[in-house]
Design an enzyme around this catalytic site. Structure first.
Site, mmCIF file in Angstrom:
data_model
loop_
_atom_site.group_PDB
_atom_site.id
_atom_site.type_symbol
_atom_site.label_atom_id
_atom_site.label_comp_id
_atom_site.label_asym_id
_atom_site.label_seq_id
_atom_site.Cartn_x
_atom_site.Cartn_y
_atom_site.Cartn_z
ATOM 1 N N GLU A 98 0.843 -1.194 0.000
ATOM 2 C CA GLU A 98 0.000 0.000 0.000
ATOM 3 C C GLU A 98 0.879 1.245 0.000
ATOM 4 O O GLU A 98 2.023 1.219 0.482
ATOM 5 C CB GLU A 98 -0.914 -0.054 1.237
ATOM 6 C CG GLU A 98 -1.734 1.173 1.540
ATOM 7 C CD GLU A 98 -2.775 1.550 0.486
ATOM 8 O OE1 GLU A 98 -2.394 1.658 -0.694
ATOM 9 O OE2 GLU A 98 -3.941 1.768 0.846
ATOM 10 N N ASP A 99 0.351 2.347 -0.518
ATOM 11 C CA ASP A 99 1.126 3.587 -0.514
ATOM 12 C C ASP A 99 1.202 4.208 0.877
ATOM 13 O O ASP A 99 2.278 4.479 1.387
ATOM 14 C CB ASP A 99 0.571 4.594 -1.543
ATOM 15 C CG ASP A 99 -0.915 4.898 -1.376
ATOM 16 O OD1 ASP A 99 -1.550 4.330 -0.461
ATOM 17 O OD2 ASP A 99 -1.441 5.698 -2.161
ATOM 18 N N ASP A 102 -3.159 5.818 6.626
ATOM 19 C CA ASP A 102 -3.548 7.108 7.195
ATOM 20 C C ASP A 102 -4.502 6.834 8.366
ATOM 21 O O ASP A 102 -4.051 6.546 9.478
ATOM 22 C CB ASP A 102 -4.182 7.944 6.080
ATOM 23 C CG ASP A 102 -4.497 9.367 6.486
ATOM 24 O OD1 ASP A 102 -3.934 9.844 7.480
ATOM 25 O OD2 ASP A 102 -5.309 10.013 5.816
ATOM 26 N N PHE A 151 -0.035 16.314 3.679
ATOM 27 C CA PHE A 151 -0.501 15.549 2.518
ATOM 28 C C PHE A 151 0.621 15.504 1.493
ATOM 29 O O PHE A 151 1.153 16.536 1.091
ATOM 30 C CB PHE A 151 -1.755 16.203 1.928
ATOM 31 C CG PHE A 151 -2.519 15.269 1.049
ATOM 32 C CD1 PHE A 151 -3.462 14.397 1.574
ATOM 33 C CD2 PHE A 151 -2.279 15.250 -0.320
ATOM 34 C CE1 PHE A 151 -4.153 13.508 0.758
ATOM 35 C CE2 PHE A 151 -2.964 14.363 -1.144
ATOM 36 C CZ PHE A 151 -3.903 13.502 -0.605
ATOM 37 N N ARG A 164 1.251 12.034 -9.676
ATOM 38 C CA ARG A 164 1.672 10.648 -9.418
ATOM 39 C C ARG A 164 3.025 10.341 -10.046
ATOM 40 O O ARG A 164 3.773 9.506 -9.564
ATOM 41 C CB ARG A 164 0.665 9.665 -10.017
ATOM 42 C CG ARG A 164 -0.637 9.521 -9.281
ATOM 43 C CD ARG A 164 -1.374 8.280 -9.790
ATOM 44 N NE ARG A 164 -2.794 8.336 -9.509
ATOM 45 C CZ ARG A 164 -3.353 7.981 -8.364
ATOM 46 N NH1 ARG A 164 -2.605 7.546 -7.382
ATOM 47 N NH2 ARG A 164 -4.654 8.050 -8.194
#
Ligand code: IMP
Length: 177
Positions: A98-99, A102, A151, A164
């Protein structure tokens, strides 16, 4: 309005070094086994591409996609799997890539959903962990970098589908005009 910070938060050379460290650790942990690596679309596609090539353990690869319905850039808590893993999971050593973790809501849902398909093991490798923002308890087994808040974009991560493709990671700054 949102704009990019001018300074790089994580440089591509630090990313490459950390990805190799993670890959070495994963290769050691799974030695003698075969991994079913499941990338979470879309954000993990670059991280997974780098990781899978740096791991010495044989890997099969597949993808999953989850949508979180709600406003803005934060998970609402209502997670829906919009593309599921197509390969068989039963009896396999599944490594979810996963990136970002959060709130933890997305990965909690993905792990719980895939666990119902009886894998031999299921672990998570996240590029970045925002530990202080959890809404549900969740611990990734392998973590590239940690940060408290903010973010970020680049290295597969987006802000409204932008950025991206950046090879380095930047912070999005919001400003009021
Ligand atoms: P969670 O369900 O709140 O843990 O949300 C995880 C997802 O939110 C990640 O897979 C990302 O797609 C997205 N996300 C959270 N923080 C960021 C960020 O800083 N940049 C880009 N995407 C983010």
């Amino acid at each position: 309005m949102a704009e990019l910070s001018k300074e790089i938060l994580i440089h591509r050379s630090d990313i490459a070094k950390r990805v190799q460290e993670l890959a070495d650790e994963i290769s050691r942990d799974y030695a003698g086994n075969e991994i079913l690596m499941v990338g979470v679309l879309k954000g993990a596609f670059i991280f997974m591409a780098d990781l899978v090539r740096a791991i010495s353990t044989p890997c099969h690869t597949d993808f999953i996609r989850a949508a979180s319905y709600g406003a803005g850039s934060e998970s609402s808590g209502h997670i829906v799997i919009t593309k599921n893993v197509e390969l068989a999971i039963e009896g396999r050593d599944v490594l979810i890539v996963e990136d970002i973790v959060d709130t933890g809501l997305t990965l909690r849902h993905i792990v719980d959903t895939l666990s119902l398909r009886n894998p031999k093991s299921i672990k998570v490798c996240a590029f970045l962990d925002k530990r202080k923002r959890r809404k549900v308890p969740f611990e990734a087994d392998y973590v590239g970098f940690t940060m408290d808040d903010g973010f970020i974009v680049g290295y597969g991560l987006d802000y409204s589908e932008q950025y991206r493709f950046f090879p380095d990671v930047y912070v999005i700054q919001t400003r009021v005009d």
